[in-house]
Design an enzyme around this catalytic site. Structure first.
Site, PDB file in Angstrom:
ATOM      1  N   TYR A 149      -9.492  -2.282  -0.257  1.00  0.00           N
ATOM      2  CA  TYR A 149      -8.174  -2.276   0.406  1.00  0.00           C
ATOM      3  C   TYR A 149      -8.207  -1.357   1.635  1.00  0.00           C
ATOM      4  O   TYR A 149      -7.813  -1.752   2.737  1.00  0.00           O
ATOM      5  CB  TYR A 149      -7.092  -1.807  -0.585  1.00  0.00           C
ATOM      6  CG  TYR A 149      -5.782  -1.432   0.066  1.00  0.00           C
ATOM      7  CD1 TYR A 149      -4.938  -2.404   0.599  1.00  0.00           C
ATOM      8  CD2 TYR A 149      -5.366  -0.094   0.164  1.00  0.00           C
ATOM      9  CE1 TYR A 149      -3.732  -2.060   1.212  1.00  0.00           C
ATOM     10  CE2 TYR A 149      -4.170   0.260   0.768  1.00  0.00           C
ATOM     11  CZ  TYR A 149      -3.357  -0.728   1.288  1.00  0.00           C
ATOM     12  OH  TYR A 149      -2.167  -0.376   1.900  1.00  0.00           O
TER      13      TYR A 149
HETATM   14  P1  NAD Z   1       4.994  -5.386  -0.216  1.00  0.00           P
HETATM   15  O1  NAD Z   1       3.964  -6.189  -0.925  1.00  0.00           O
HETATM   16  O2  NAD Z   1       6.247  -5.060  -0.948  1.00  0.00           O
HETATM   17  O3  NAD Z   1       5.363  -6.079   1.175  1.00  0.00           O
HETATM   18  C1  NAD Z   1       4.437  -6.822   1.935  1.00  0.00           C
HETATM   19  C2  NAD Z   1       5.059  -8.172   2.244  1.00  0.00           C
HETATM   20  O4  NAD Z   1       4.172  -8.897   3.113  1.00  0.00           O
HETATM   21  C3  NAD Z   1       5.259  -9.055   1.021  1.00  0.00           C
HETATM   22  O5  NAD Z   1       6.640  -9.371   0.856  1.00  0.00           O
HETATM   23  C4  NAD Z   1       4.412 -10.307   1.279  1.00  0.00           C
HETATM   24  O6  NAD Z   1       5.030 -11.499   0.815  1.00  0.00           O
HETATM   25  C5  NAD Z   1       4.280 -10.277   2.792  1.00  0.00           C
HETATM   26  N1  NAD Z   1       3.054 -10.945   3.285  1.00  0.00           N
HETATM   27  C6  NAD Z   1       1.782 -10.738   2.876  1.00  0.00           C
HETATM   28  N2  NAD Z   1       0.928 -11.509   3.582  1.00  0.00           N
HETATM   29  C7  NAD Z   1       1.681 -12.214   4.464  1.00  0.00           C
HETATM   30  C8  NAD Z   1       1.370 -13.162   5.479  1.00  0.00           C
HETATM   31  N3  NAD Z   1       0.107 -13.559   5.726  1.00  0.00           N
HETATM   32  N4  NAD Z   1       2.387 -13.682   6.221  1.00  0.00           N
HETATM   33  C9  NAD Z   1       3.667 -13.278   5.993  1.00  0.00           C
HETATM   34  N5  NAD Z   1       4.014 -12.389   5.041  1.00  0.00           N
HETATM   35  C10 NAD Z   1       3.039 -11.864   4.289  1.00  0.00           C
HETATM   36  O7  NAD Z   1       4.251  -4.020   0.226  1.00  0.00           O
HETATM   37  P2  NAD Z   1       4.828  -2.621   0.763  1.00  0.00           P
HETATM   38  O8  NAD Z   1       4.550  -1.581  -0.249  1.00  0.00           O
HETATM   39  O9  NAD Z   1       6.210  -2.809   1.285  1.00  0.00           O
HETATM   40  O10 NAD Z   1       3.826  -2.363   1.997  1.00  0.00           O
HETATM   41  C11 NAD Z   1       4.129  -2.833   3.314  1.00  0.00           C
HETATM   42  C12 NAD Z   1       2.959  -2.468   4.237  1.00  0.00           C
HETATM   43  O11 NAD Z   1       2.774  -1.059   4.259  1.00  0.00           O
HETATM   44  C13 NAD Z   1       1.622  -3.090   3.807  1.00  0.00           C
HETATM   45  O12 NAD Z   1       0.919  -3.493   4.953  1.00  0.00           O
HETATM   46  C14 NAD Z   1       0.900  -1.919   3.127  1.00  0.00           C
HETATM   47  O13 NAD Z   1      -0.511  -2.051   3.235  1.00  0.00           O
HETATM   48  C15 NAD Z   1       1.425  -0.744   3.953  1.00  0.00           C
HETATM   49  N6  NAD Z   1       1.392   0.518   3.211  1.00  0.00           N
HETATM   50  C16 NAD Z   1       2.179   0.697   2.090  1.00  0.00           C
HETATM   51  C17 NAD Z   1       2.154   1.914   1.416  1.00  0.00           C
HETATM   52  C18 NAD Z   1       3.013   2.161   0.186  1.00  0.00           C
HETATM   53  O14 NAD Z   1       2.920   3.273  -0.378  1.00  0.00           O
HETATM   54  N7  NAD Z   1       3.831   1.218  -0.260  1.00  0.00           N
HETATM   55  C19 NAD Z   1       1.321   2.958   1.870  1.00  0.00           C
HETATM   56  C20 NAD Z   1       0.530   2.731   2.994  1.00  0.00           C
HETATM   57  C21 NAD Z   1       0.589   1.524   3.683  1.00  0.00           C
END
Ligand code: NAD
Length: 315
Positions: A149
């Site tokens: 990841y």
């Molecule tokens: P999440 O899974 O709740 O949200 C991600 C969304 O992206 C999902 O609803 C999914 O359906 C959508 N998605 C995935 N691939 C797609 C595509 N090809 N086209 C359109 N939509 C698509 O995750 P989150 O926790 O809200 O994280 C959001 C972002 O922040 C991610 O990129 C994650 O890597 C990054 N991030 C999150 C955290 C955390 O602690 N939650 C920490 C660091 C980075």
């Protein structure tokens, strides 16, 4: 401001849409509604947004949507869509990480290069650091991810930097540190802890509980994203919450705020880092980032919100 938010139905994306609309921005949300976790949660995240003035939603995959058209009038594209989760990124699961984190970001950047009049803010991750060389960790230290990841998040971040230097696309990557708050993804530790506190299910704790995380409240994260979107600064910056504590301490806090949790301890998993801690000096200087919510206050807000959700589910 006219904004596009990819990943709008997700945990952080739905909070970001709320925040941007509260600030008076016009928002186009995009989401493929992937089935990584219960779709009903994503629909519930979107439901209140649908009724809000200034919000429109486009259901679809970034690899298939006409991004050039969708970006044509945007002041800021916030690119949050992706495949999160460290442990499932090993083995066969990796293909989804490659497609949703790397390939999808390259599509976003190609469209931005062609059509975006504004800036691109990318949600990168503290996972790019792996077991960092020093704590708190500054952006100048060498990223060395310890999970697939983390490798894909770093690859996407490098692509953003590449399009910035090669084609002048104004990109900013924010390395988010362990985000928590209401609507957190159900695979994340706090959501699982709160669900365990509200039931008689056990919480599985990896390792000895002395690992530390720099937990960042989702409200602080969405403020940082918008501040970065308004700023002319470009580059890579950490977004941490200044709440670096052990998992054992989190268990103690939850005991005070909700109920004791029955814990099953199992060994560390490959890909888990021992500690995270963000040096946020750069984000503070670049666009005035300042986290405001401490862990007790943030966890209390999350417990309250989840209590309402869990009791609604139980009815
Ligand atoms: P999440 O899974 O709740 O949200 C991600 C969304 O992206 C999902 O609803 C999914 O359906 C959508 N998605 C995935 N691939 C797609 C595509 N090809 N086209 C359109 N939509 C698509 O995750 P989150 O926790 O809200 O994280 C959001 C972002 O922040 C991610 O990129 C994650 O890597 C990054 N991030 C999150 C955290 C955390 O602690 N939650 C920490 C660091 C980075």
């Amino acid at each position: 401001m006219r904004a596009v938010v990819t990943g709008a139905a997700g945990f952080i994306g739905s909070h970001l849409c709320d925040h941007l609309l509260d600030c008076g921005d016009e928002v186009t949300g995009i989401d493929a509604m992937t089935d990584y976790y219960d779709l009903a949660r994503k629909e519930a995240n979107l439901a209140p947004l649908h009724g809000r003035r200034g919000f429109s939603f486009r259901h679809g995959d970034l690899l298939a949507l006409p991004l050039v058209t969708l970006f044509a009038h945007a002041d800021v594209v916030y690119h949050l869509a992706g495949q999160p989760g460290v442990r499932p990124s090993w083995g066969h699961g990796f293909a989804a990480y490659l497609e949703r984190n790397v390939l999808a970001t390259q599509h976003v950047l190609e469209a931005a290069r062609t059509a975006l009049p504004g800036r691109l803010i990318y949600a990168s991750s503290s996972s790019v650091y792996g077991d960092a060389e020093a704590y708190p960790t500054a952006e100048s230290l060498r990223p060395q991810p310890v999970s697939p990841y983390g490798v894909t998040k770093l690859a996407a971040e490098h692509l953003c930097e590449l399009y910035r230097t090669a084609f002048g696309v104004p990109t900013t990557s924010l390395r988010l540190f362990s985000v928590y708050g209401p609507r957190q993804r159900p695979d994340m530790a706090f959501a699982q802890l709160i669900a365990a506190a509200a039931s008689d299910e056990a919480f599985t704790l990896f390792g000895d509980g002395e690992q530390t995380r720099d937990f960042t409240y989702v409200g602080d994260v969405v403020s940082a994203l918008r501040q970065a979107g308004l700023s002319s600064w470009t580059g890579v910056a950490n977004i941490g919450g200044g709440n670096r504590i052990t998992m054992n301490r989190v268990l103690g806090l939850l005991d005070e705020l909700a109920a004791p949790v029955r814990v099953v301890r199992i060994p560390d998993q490959s890909g888990d880092v021992r500690h995270t801690a963000a040096d946020i000096t750069l984000a503070r200087r670049a666009f005035g980032y300042q986290p405001r919510v401490d862990i007790r206050e943030g966890l209390r807000a999350m417990v309250e919100a989840e209590r309402v959700t869990l009791s609604a589910v139980a009815r």
